[in-house]
Design a protein around this motif. Structure first.
Motif, mmCIF file in Angstrom:
data_model
loop_
_atom_site.group_PDB
_atom_site.id
_atom_site.type_symbol
_atom_site.label_atom_id
_atom_site.label_comp_id
_atom_site.label_asym_id
_atom_site.label_seq_id
_atom_site.Cartn_x
_atom_site.Cartn_y
_atom_site.Cartn_z
ATOM 1 N N THR A 232 12.069 80.274 -31.017
ATOM 2 C CA THR A 232 11.507 79.379 -30.000
ATOM 3 C C THR A 232 10.555 80.329 -29.269
ATOM 4 N N VAL A 233 10.910 81.641 -28.709
ATOM 5 C CA VAL A 233 10.013 82.258 -27.879
ATOM 6 C C VAL A 233 8.772 82.603 -28.891
ATOM 7 N N ALA A 234 8.977 83.058 -30.186
ATOM 8 C CA ALA A 234 8.061 83.548 -31.036
ATOM 9 C C ALA A 234 6.850 82.459 -31.196
ATOM 10 N N PHE A 235 7.654 81.157 -31.386
ATOM 11 C CA PHE A 235 6.492 79.819 -31.571
ATOM 12 C C PHE A 235 5.808 79.588 -30.451
ATOM 13 N N LEU A 236 6.445 79.858 -29.034
ATOM 14 C CA LEU A 236 5.727 79.482 -27.767
ATOM 15 C C LEU A 236 4.592 80.480 -27.700
ATOM 16 N N PHE A 237 4.821 81.796 -27.933
ATOM 17 C CA PHE A 237 3.717 82.866 -27.910
ATOM 18 C C PHE A 237 2.722 82.612 -28.880
ATOM 19 N N ALA A 238 2.896 81.959 -30.016
ATOM 20 C CA ALA A 238 2.009 81.701 -31.150
ATOM 21 C C ALA A 238 1.204 80.067 -30.895
ATOM 22 N N HIS A 239 1.361 79.726 -29.874
ATOM 23 C CA HIS A 239 1.027 78.317 -29.445
ATOM 24 C C HIS A 239 1.224 77.142 -30.524
ATOM 25 N N ARG A 240 2.569 77.077 -30.976
ATOM 26 C CA ARG A 240 2.816 76.300 -31.848
ATOM 27 C C ARG A 240 4.103 75.330 -31.215
ATOM 28 N N PRO A 241 3.692 74.366 -30.367
ATOM 29 C CA PRO A 241 4.844 73.817 -29.563
ATOM 30 C C PRO A 241 5.767 72.771 -30.366
ATOM 31 N N VAL A 242 5.332 72.160 -31.543
ATOM 32 C CA VAL A 242 6.090 71.203 -32.507
ATOM 33 C C VAL A 242 7.262 72.295 -33.179
ATOM 34 N N TRP A 243 6.778 73.517 -33.456
ATOM 35 C CA TRP A 243 7.997 74.452 -34.313
ATOM 36 C C TRP A 243 8.900 74.994 -33.134
ATOM 37 N N ALA A 244 8.335 75.045 -31.776
ATOM 38 C CA ALA A 244 9.136 75.735 -30.628
ATOM 39 C C ALA A 244 9.986 74.720 -30.289
ATOM 40 N N ALA A 245 9.720 73.394 -30.421
ATOM 41 C CA ALA A 245 10.488 72.213 -29.994
ATOM 42 C C ALA A 245 11.717 72.113 -31.050
ATOM 43 N N ALA A 246 11.161 72.383 -32.704
ATOM 44 C CA ALA A 246 12.217 72.187 -33.442
ATOM 45 C C ALA A 246 13.260 73.441 -33.275
ATOM 46 N N CYS A 247 12.915 74.611 -33.037
ATOM 47 C CA CYS A 247 13.580 75.741 -32.771
ATOM 48 C C CYS A 247 14.498 75.535 -31.834
ATOM 49 N N GLY A 248 14.000 74.883 -30.530
ATOM 50 C CA GLY A 248 14.603 74.439 -29.299
ATOM 51 C C GLY A 248 15.973 73.525 -29.657
ATOM 52 N N ALA A 249 15.673 72.757 -30.528
ATOM 53 C CA ALA A 249 16.875 71.483 -30.801
ATOM 54 C C ALA A 249 17.570 72.165 -31.437
ATOM 55 N N LEU A 250 17.295 73.305 -32.576
ATOM 56 C CA LEU A 250 18.484 73.932 -33.358
ATOM 57 C C LEU A 250 19.114 74.830 -32.392
ATOM 58 N N TRP A 251 18.580 75.346 -31.313
ATOM 59 C CA TRP A 251 19.322 76.113 -30.215
ATOM 60 C C TRP A 251 20.080 75.190 -29.562
ATOM 61 N N LEU A 252 20.002 74.187 -29.215
ATOM 62 C CA LEU A 252 20.849 73.301 -28.575
ATOM 63 C C LEU A 252 22.134 72.639 -29.600
ATOM 64 N N VAL A 253 21.676 72.616 -30.793
ATOM 65 C CA VAL A 253 22.911 72.428 -31.496
ATOM 66 C C VAL A 253 23.857 73.672 -31.701
ATOM 67 N N THR A 254 23.364 74.702 -31.966
ATOM 68 C CA THR A 254 23.849 76.049 -31.908
ATOM 69 C C THR A 254 24.893 76.176 -30.921
ATOM 70 N N THR A 255 24.215 76.082 -29.724
ATOM 71 C CA THR A 255 25.084 76.234 -28.370
ATOM 72 C C THR A 255 26.245 75.378 -28.321
#
Length: 88
Positions: free
Chosen positions: A35-58
């Motif tokens: 999520t952090v890496a995709f945010l820094f790379a300006h890829r919001p869709v991939w960051a959102a996908a990683c964020g959703a997986l983060w939520l499931v993992t949490t």
């Protein structure tokens, strides 16, 4: 030699909660880093996908910790007697 037969499952079964805990922690690390890496790379869709997986993992991590804290019902040890089979 102990042969496993039908009806021995509660005696011989071991819950993989500690393995799941380790895998969930690894997943939490990877999804946070992604999520952090995709945010820094300006890829919001991939960051959102990683964020959703983060939520499931949490959520999975919280459930695993809850089951571990509930004790031997969810993490039986060798001292927990087998369940009685009901008569047909």
């Amino acid at each position: 030699m102990h042969l496993i037969r039908t009806g021995d499952e509660p005696v011989t079964a071991r819950s993989p909660l500690r393995l799941r805990l380790g895998l969930a922690l690894f997943g939490l690390f990877c999804t946070t880093a992604g999520t952090v890496a995709f945010l820094f790379a300006h890829r919001p869709v991939w960051a959102a996908a990683c964020g959703a997986l983060w939520l499931v993992t949490t959520v999975d991590l919280a459930l695993i910790v809850r089951h571990l804290r509930q004790g031997p019902h969810y993490q039986p040890g060798r001292d927990v007697p087998p369940y009685r089979r009901s008569a047909p």
